[in-house]
Design an enzyme around this catalytic site. Structure first.
Site, mmCIF file in Angstrom:
data_model
loop_
_atom_site.group_PDB
_atom_site.id
_atom_site.type_symbol
_atom_site.label_atom_id
_atom_site.label_comp_id
_atom_site.label_asym_id
_atom_site.label_seq_id
_atom_site.Cartn_x
_atom_site.Cartn_y
_atom_site.Cartn_z
ATOM 1 C CD GLU A 1 20.238 35.608 88.106
ATOM 2 O OE1 GLU A 1 19.293 35.472 87.298
ATOM 3 O OE2 GLU A 1 21.388 35.964 87.768
ATOM 4 C CG ASN B 1 23.548 31.432 83.236
ATOM 5 O OD1 ASN B 1 22.525 30.869 82.871
ATOM 6 N ND2 ASN B 1 23.685 32.767 83.187
ATOM 7 C CD GLU B 2 21.768 33.776 79.472
ATOM 8 O OE1 GLU B 2 22.202 34.933 79.496
ATOM 9 O OE2 GLU B 2 20.548 33.513 79.347
ATOM 10 C CE1 TYR C 1 13.740 34.778 81.049
ATOM 11 C CE2 TYR C 1 15.829 34.681 79.876
ATOM 12 C CZ TYR C 1 15.099 34.534 81.041
ATOM 13 O OH TYR C 1 15.723 34.143 82.198
ATOM 14 C CD GLU D 1 18.331 32.047 82.753
ATOM 15 O OE1 GLU D 1 18.059 33.108 82.167
ATOM 16 O OE2 GLU D 1 19.407 31.853 83.357
ATOM 17 C CD GLN E 1 15.417 34.879 88.174
ATOM 18 O OE1 GLN E 1 15.541 35.109 89.365
ATOM 19 N NE2 GLN E 1 16.394 35.138 87.284
HETATM 20 O O1 AHR Z 1 16.712 35.517 84.311
HETATM 21 C C1 AHR Z 1 17.388 36.709 84.176
HETATM 22 C C2 AHR Z 1 18.682 36.565 83.394
HETATM 23 O O2 AHR Z 1 18.409 36.213 82.071
HETATM 24 C C3 AHR Z 1 19.631 35.503 83.847
HETATM 25 O O3 AHR Z 1 20.439 35.919 84.888
HETATM 26 C C4 AHR Z 1 20.452 35.243 82.629
HETATM 27 O O4 AHR Z 1 20.951 33.938 82.581
HETATM 28 C C5 AHR Z 1 19.503 35.560 81.494
HETATM 29 O O5 AHR Z 1 20.081 36.364 80.540
#
Ligand code: AHR
Length: 495
Positions: free
Chosen positions: A27, A174-175, A241, A297, A346
């Site tokens: 990103e 995205n999101e 995450y 992600e 990432q």
């Molecule tokens: O990966 C970092 C961020 O996490 C991304 O930009 C977003 O899609 C997510 O919240």
């Protein structure tokens, strides 16, 4: 030492581990693109067409199958037209999500495709729904993939790319439940239908359209998207995450104790439940499993390193991250029927990165090493197996101590094993049915004496894979393997 046993049926293949499960994400965030990869053609750092050579070479060694770009939250603020044409004339913008820094748009569509070409990886582009327009998205697809006479194709040619690129994977936002527009599932489902309508297939370029999926356990989002828009999509994304603490009290990447280790292992295993439950909903609307679950992600999210811009999400990466990677990849293998792509967040200098850089220095993280060791699983057939493992217990809580995955490709079997206990080794009896242990066996292991072992720019080889000899042949085609505490091991068995 604990005891575990695994039966592997090497002649019973359950399906393919799509190599795209080993995908990456880059990103416009912090030093991922700029400095991490893009230094520009005039840089003193050795580069190929502006992309730094050292990083490129290291990444090539991972055989990265697919790369997602330009975000993330950045994608829904990105206006692609600002990132094409002569670089000195490109519009500058503020990267409001990530540190409020100036984005000079020097890395745009052409540079991204060049990076993919150099990495021999498939591009996966995420379009802007949140702050873009249907026309803008439609024209981007035309710009990239139309072969013939059209305003966008002509502009691409003027900008130096005669022939269209091949683009398969395309994300429609995205999101969108959060940074991509704070939409309700019902609203986004309709927006998705509209935006994807004008993202055309030109010539023989067929887009694989990926809808913005749920956040973690938002099962309502999956239900609505599948019900209202399932037939218009090829994939639905999922983001999750892993962290110690919560969003509001995240903990650092280093300096944790055993409870911080345990928590992160346990939270990694939660990915299994998430995929199972989202898959159950998807199965209701798509029993044929035509729509893929794309975990685009995932990975660890810790506090940024002290003294760095908190908006840059720069964190160290330790043996704990290596185990997180191993556990996740095993879970993705297990769900190979529905999970066809994942993209760890990432690739360089951000979150659970493969590579960290500092000026012209570079290091490979423990996570890099797991991806490198596990690449043998890419496109291999996942094998049927039964695992009996003791538990790793801490403070009255417990999780399975040993995680295993096995695959076969071209007659060679690979078995990866993670021992999540930081204190106990485990003796694993592998019953290898359909191949036996009589052939050639070799192995590699990633481990260290400390839970937070990591590489630094001063000691970049502190933790790296070593040859593994901790196995001996038993009776009737068995192999007894001794796993060190907190280790990731990959065995290769040639029948
Ligand atoms: O990966 C970092 C961020 O996490 C991304 O930009 C977003 O899609 C997510 O919240």
């Amino acid at each position: 030492m604990t005891k575990a046993s695994v039966v592997i049926n090497a002649d019973v293949a359950l399906g393919k581990i799509d190599r795209n499960i080993y995908g990456q994400f880059a990103e416009h965030l912090g030093r991922c693109i700029y400095e991490g990869m893009w230094v520009g053609e005039d840089s003193e750092m050795p580069n190929i067409d502006g992309i730094r050579k050292d990083v490129l070479q290291a990444l090539k060694n991972l055989s990265i199958p697919v790369l997602r770009w330009p975000g993330g939250c950045f994608a829904d603020e990105y206006h692609w037209k600002d990132g094409v044409g002569p670089r000195e004339g490109r519009k500058r913008m503020v990267n409001t999500h990530w540190g409020g820094v100036i984005e000079n748009n020097h890395f745009g569509t052409h540079e991204f495709f060049r990076l993919c070409e150099l990495l021999e990886t498939e591009p996966y582009i995420c379009g802007n729904v949140g702050s873009g327009s249907v026309q803008e998205m439609s024209e981007w697809v035309e710009y990239m993939t139309f072969d013939g006479e059209s305003p966008m194709a002509k502009w691409r040619q003027e900008n130096g790319q005669e022939k269209p690129w091949k683009l398969k994977y395309f994300g429609v936002g995205n999101e969108n439940w959060g940074c991509g527009g704070n939409m309700r599932a019902e609203y986004y489902a309709d927006e998705y239908r509209r935006y994807q309508t004008y993202s055309r297939n030109y010539g023989d370029n067929k887009l694989f359209k990926i809808a913005g999926g749920p956040n973690i356990d938002d099962y309502h989002w999956t239900e609505v998207l599948m019900r209202e828009a399932g037939r218009h999509m090829d994939g639905l994304s999922l983001h999750y995450y892993t962290m110690e603490g919560g969003w509001e009290n995240k903990q650092p990447a280093l300096g944790f104790d055993e409870s911080g280790w345990f928590e992160v292992m346990k939270k990694s295993l939660y990915m299994d439940e998430l995929i199972t439950r989202h898959t159950t909903i998807m199965d209701k609307y798509d029993p044929e499993k035509r729509v893929a679950l794309i975990v685009d992600e995932w990975g660890t999210w810790f506090l940024s390193e002290p003294g760095t811009n908190p908006g840059f999400l720069y964190q160290q990466n330790s043996l704990r991250d290596a185990l997180v990677a191993g556990l996740h990849l095993h879970i993705f293998h297990k769900h190979h029927e529905r999970v066809k792509m994942t993209n760890i967040a990432q690739m360089v200098n951000v979150l659970q990165a493969m590579i960290l850089t500092e000026g012209d220095k570079m290091l490979l993280t423990p996570t890099y090493h797991v991806f490198e060791m596990f690449k043998v699983h890419q496109d291999a057939e996942v094998l049927q197996m039964a695992v009996e493992t003791p538990n790793y217990e801490l403070n009255g809580d417990s999780i399975p101590q040993v995680s295993v995955s096995a695959s076969r490709k071209d007659g060679v079997v690979h078995i990866s094993l993670c021992n999540v206990s930081p204190t106990e080794s485990s003796s694993v009896r592998l019953d290898l049915r359909g191949i036996g242990a009589d052939g050639q066996v070799s192995g590699r292991v990633l481990t260290a004496d400390s839970m937070e072992a990591h590489n630094t720019f001063e000691q970049p080889e502190n933790i790296a894979p070593q040859e593994f000899n901790g196995f001996e042949r038993g009776e009737n085609g068995t192999l007894n393997v001794e796993l060190s505490p907190m280790s990731v091991t990959v065995l290769t068995i040639k029948g």
